[in-house]
Motif scaffolding. Structure first.
Motif, short mmCIF file in Angstrom:
data_model
loop_
_atom_site.label_atom_id
_atom_site.label_comp_id
_atom_site.label_asym_id
_atom_site.label_seq_id
_atom_site.Cartn_x
_atom_site.Cartn_y
_atom_site.Cartn_z
N ARG A 118 12.82 2.48 15.88
CA ARG A 118 11.91 2.83 16.97
C ARG A 118 10.69 1.91 16.95
O ARG A 118 10.10 1.68 15.89
CB ARG A 118 11.48 4.29 16.85
N HIS A 163 14.11 -4.68 25.13
CA HIS A 163 14.98 -3.52 25.26
C HIS A 163 16.21 -3.86 26.10
O HIS A 163 17.34 -3.54 25.71
CB HIS A 163 14.24 -2.35 25.91
N PRO A 169 15.06 -0.43 20.60
CA PRO A 169 14.57 0.89 21.06
C PRO A 169 13.04 0.92 21.19
O PRO A 169 12.33 1.51 20.36
CB PRO A 169 15.07 1.84 19.98
N VAL A 171 9.49 1.84 23.12
CA VAL A 171 8.82 2.79 24.01
C VAL A 171 7.38 2.30 24.19
O VAL A 171 6.74 1.87 23.23
CB VAL A 171 8.82 4.22 23.43
N ARG A 232 12.14 8.46 25.01
CA ARG A 232 13.42 7.81 25.30
C ARG A 232 13.25 6.30 25.25
O ARG A 232 12.36 5.74 25.90
CB ARG A 232 13.92 8.24 26.68
N PRO A 233 14.10 5.60 24.49
CA PRO A 233 14.01 4.14 24.40
C PRO A 233 14.06 3.50 25.79
O PRO A 233 14.82 3.93 26.66
CB PRO A 233 15.24 3.76 23.57
#
Length: 342
Positions: A118, A163, A169, A171, A232-233
């Motif tokens: 993440r 992405h 991933p 955000v 959510r990615p």
């Protein structure tokens, strides 16, 4: 979770590091910070002895250093590291491109090569430009009006590209104006508190009618933590306090709170207000406002009202005057002379 926080000695970053260690016993935080004028290790002095915390001095644009950190194994990255002040970006955009664009790309590439699960990139509502009516959503076009905002928009687009192209991933969070403890005194609220205490002029650009949505820093840290865990990615999340105020209203509220705390008349401080030429010109956005429906769907909402948060902030600066004076440097004073010259 083994977490790399970049820019963790800065204002929001240091508050987030403290939040992460307080709220998550099983998190380990590595703090990478270049320690520019706004990065202060004293911001985290109270957690230096925590075995879950490690500080590394360095630049996010240093590929070798960054890759060495990633080789140790990381689960996630939260990228706060950035040059952030609009006025400084107008005086010299170069450091903003180096850190905000190049540095972000170095981090993204390292995360891609080391399979990080993440990557949370911290951005700003300023990438949207100004809005007279309504609120920006995450789908609103990017219309940055300053070199700072343009550099952050470029970084946001790099995150999107990594992405889409590589499946990283990523955000992105875009928050409104943060305030609270440990903010460097070039920003509006700590600048006004410090100047009021010192009997100095309170410089207000133009008539001070610019509107900002104010977000207490701890509320932002909670939102970032939630996005890190549940976001959510590939998505962007607006984070706002829902507390729009004109700049002049904020300054007058500070004058009132300082006066109450010191048992003096508010007029002792409001008379220090000086309306000055706006060095930003057309780059000074008139109003920011965010639609935060998406982050609220994750279960977040601001918990601190502006009045409560401002009172906490003023009290913190009044109680920590030595911290404020310790971060004032010759470079900072020269910068103020250049920017705030009438």
């Amino acid at each position: 979770m083994r977490l790399l926080v970049t820019g963790g000695c800065g204002f929001i970053g240091s508050n987030f590091v403290r939040y992460a260690l307080r709220e998550h016993d099983d998190w380990e935080v590595i703090n990478l910070d270049k320690l520019t004028y706004a990065g202060n290790p004293a911001n985290l002095r109270d957690i230096e002895g925590d075995k879950r915390y490690r500080f590394v001095r360095g630049d996010i644009a240093d590929r070798e250093l960054v890759n060495d950190l990633f080789r140790d194994g990381l689960d996630a990255v939260v990228n706060f590291a950035a040059e952030t002040h609009v006025d400084r970006s107008i005086l010299d955009p170069s450091p903003f491109i180096e850190t905000n664009v190049k540095g972000t790309q170095v981090l993204l590439e390292a995360a891609r090569n080391h399979d990080v699960k993440r990557f949370v990139h911290i951005s700003t509502d300023e990438v949207y430009g100004s809005v007279m009516d309504g609120r920006f959503t995450e789908e609103s076009p990017l219309r940055p009006n300053s070199p700072y905002a343009a550099s952050k928009a470029a970084a946001d687009l790099l995150c999107r590209a990594y992405h889409i192209s590589y499946g990283l991933p990523v955000v992105v969070t875009r928050s409104s104006n943060n305030y609270g403890p440990y903010q460097f005194p070039e920003k509006l609220i700590p600048l006004m508190v410090r100047n009021a205490l010192s009997g100095l002029e309170l410089p207000v650009y133009g008539e001070g009618l610019q509107v900002r949505d104010w977000l207490y820093v701890e509320d932002n840290c909670r939102a970032i933590g939630m996005v890190l865990m549940k976001g959510r990615p590939g998505e962007i999340y607006n984070i706002g306090g829902g507390s729009e105020r004109k700049n002049i209203e904020v300054v007058k509220s500070i004058c009132r709170m300082v006066a109450e705390r010191l048992n003096r008349s508010p007029e002792d401080f409001t008379r220090l207000i000086k309306h000055i030429r706006d060095p930003r010109g057309a780059a000074h956005d008139f109003r920011y406002a965010l639609d935060c429906s998406k982050v609220r769907e994750l279960g977040w909402s601001p918990q601190v009202t502006f009045e409560e948060g401002l009172a906490r902030t003023v009290e913190w600066y009044l109680s920590n005057r030595s911290w404020v004076e310790s971060v004032i440097t010759g470079e900072y004073l020269e910068y103020c002379r250049r920017v705030y010259a009438a």
